[in-house]
Design an enzyme around this catalytic site. Structure first.
Site, PDB file in Angstrom:
ATOM      1  N   LYS A  52     -29.381 -56.998   0.419  1.00  0.00           N
ATOM      2  CA  LYS A  52     -30.126 -55.756   0.190  1.00  0.00           C
ATOM      3  C   LYS A  52     -29.269 -54.759  -0.586  1.00  0.00           C
ATOM      4  CE  LYS A  52     -32.965 -56.478   4.279  1.00  0.00           C
ATOM      5  NZ  LYS A  52     -33.222 -56.245   5.689  1.00  0.00           N
ATOM      6  N   GLN A  96     -31.083 -52.570  10.467  1.00  0.00           N
ATOM      7  CA  GLN A  96     -31.220 -54.035  10.439  1.00  0.00           C
ATOM      8  C   GLN A  96     -31.479 -54.578  11.846  1.00  0.00           C
ATOM      9  OE1 GLN A  96     -31.178 -55.995   7.583  1.00  0.00           O
ATOM     10  NE2 GLN A  96     -31.764 -57.669   8.944  1.00  0.00           N
ATOM     11  N   ASP A 119     -39.012 -49.834   6.100  1.00  0.00           N
ATOM     12  CA  ASP A 119     -39.474 -51.094   6.696  1.00  0.00           C
ATOM     13  C   ASP A 119     -40.943 -51.006   7.109  1.00  0.00           C
ATOM     14  OD1 ASP A 119     -37.779 -53.265   6.679  1.00  0.00           O
ATOM     15  OD2 ASP A 119     -36.621 -52.598   8.420  1.00  0.00           O
TER      16      ASP A 119
END
Ligand code: NAP
Length: 280
Positions: A52, A96, A119
Site C-alpha cells: 500500500k 491494518q 476502508d
C-alpha cells in the site's frame, strides 16, 4: 473466455490517479495523504502495508506508516487516531486488520472519522452505502464492481449471486450490485444447495476463503465470475473458484493472482483522493 486482467485495469487506474494527484497539487499546492496504522508484526499485514505504501508513493500521495508493537494499548491507538482525524494533511486513515486480540476492532473502526475512513468500514459509510447514498466503499468490492462494469455497462435485471457475507466483501458487494438493479442473492455457510444458487447467476462473486469451492458445473454458460479468494495451498496461491474448470464455461473470469488483488490497492488510492477532494 475473457480473462479479466485486474493487474492491467489497476495499472490504468493508477496512471489516471497519478495525473489527478499532480493536477490537485498544481491547483491546491497540497497532495492527498494516506496514513496506515500497523499494530504488531504479522507477516501478511507487513506485506500488505508495504504494498500500500509503495503504491501510494507511486501515484504521488503523501504516505506514512505508523507502527506499534503487538503489546500497544488500545488507548494509545485511539489517541493516535484522534490526532490523525484532526490533522489536515491526512486525507485517509487505514488501520491494518487483523488487530491483536486485546484491541477492540469495532472501537477502532468507529474512532476513524467517516470522512477519512478509506476502508469504508465505519458504520456511517456502511449505512450510507446500504441506503443508496454517497459513501466511501470498501476497496475490494469496489475493485470487483469496477471490473464488472468495465465488462458490462448495463447490469439492470441481471441475477447476481454473492458467495460469502462478510462485512469486508460480500455485503458491500451485494449493495453495489443492488444499486445497479441486479437481483442479488447473498449466500453463506448455511445456504442450502449453493450449487443450484450459483447455476442461476449471470454474475458470481466468490469471497469465501475456501480453495476452489466454485466448480465448473456450478456456473452457467456466459456468466461473469469474480474470484476474491486468496488461499495458500500446496499448489501455491489459488482462489475460491476452480479456475481450470470454470474458465471452460464462464464468459469472463478473474485469475488469482492478478485479478481482484491489484484492484483493491488501486481503489484504496482512489478512496484517499476522493476523501481529499471532499475535504478541499
Ligand atoms: P470471511 O470474513 O472469512 O467470510 C467468509 C464468508 O464465506 C462468510 O460469510 C461465510 O459464511 C462464507 N462461507 C464459508 N463457508 C462457506 C461455504 N461452504 N459456502 C458458502 N459460503 C461459505 O472472509 P473474507 O474476509 O470475506 O475473505 C474471503 C476471501 O477473500 C479470503 O480468501 C480472503 O483472503 C480473500 N480476500 C481477498 C482480498 C483481495 O484483495 N483479493 C481482500 C480481502 C479478502 P458465514 O457468514 O455463514 O460464516
Amino acid at each position: 473466455m475473457i480473462l479479466i486482467d485486474g493487474k492491467k485495469v489497476a495499472a490504468e487506474i493508477r496512471e489516471e490517479l497519478k495525473k489527478e494527484v499532480s493536477d490537485l497539487k498544481s491547483k491546491t499546492n497540497k497532495v492527498p495523504g494516506l496514513t496506515v496504522v500497523l499494530i504488531g508484526d504479522m507477516a501478511p499485514s507487513q506485506i500488505y502495508v508495504r504494498m500500500k505504501e509503495k503504491a501510494a508513493n507511486e501515484v504521488g500521495l503523501k504516505s506514512e506508516v505508523i507502527r506499534y508493537p503487538d503489546s500497544a494499548e488500545e488507548k494509545t491507538v485511539l489517541e493516535k487516531i484522534d490526532e490523525l482525524n484532526k490533522d489536515k494533511s491526512v486525507s485517509g486513515i487505514l488501520v491494518q486488520l487483523p488487530l491483536p486480540k486485546h484491541i477492540d476492532k469495532q472501537k477502532v473502526i468507529e474512532a476513524i472519522s467517516p470522512t477519512k475512513d478509506v476502508d469504508g468500514f465505519h458504520p456511517a459509510n456502511v449505512g450510507n452505502l446500504s441506503s443508496g447514498y454517497e459513501s466511501i466503499v470498501p476497496c475490494t468490492p469496489l475493485g470487483c464492481y469496477l471490473l464488472i462494469k468495465k465488462l458490462e455497462k448495463n447490469l439492470s435485471g441481471k441475477k447476481a449471486v454473492i458467495v460469502g457475507r462478510s462485512n469486508l466483501n460480500g455485503k458491500p458487494m451485494a449493495q453495489l450490485l443492488l444499486k445497479e438493479n441486479c437481483t442479488v442473492t447473498i449466500t453463506h455457510s448455511k445456504t442450502k444447495d449453493l450449487k443450484d444458487e450459483c447455476l442461476e447467476a449471470d454474475i458470481i462473486v466468490a469471497a469465501v476463503g475456501i480453495p476452489e469451492l466454485v466448480k465448473g458445473d456450478w456456473v452457467k454458460k456466459d456468466a461473469i465470475v469474480i474470484d476474491v479468494g486468496i488461499n495458500k495451498t500446496d499448489k501455491g496461491i489459488v482462489g475460491d473458484v476452480a479456475f481450470d474448470e470454470v474458465s471452460k464455461v464462464a464468459k469472463a473470469l478473474t485469475p488469482v493472482p492478478g485479478g481482484v488483488g491489484p484492484m483493491t490497492i488501486a481503489c484504496l488510492l482512489k478512496n484517499t483522493i476522493e476523501c481529499f477532494k471532499k475535504a478541499h
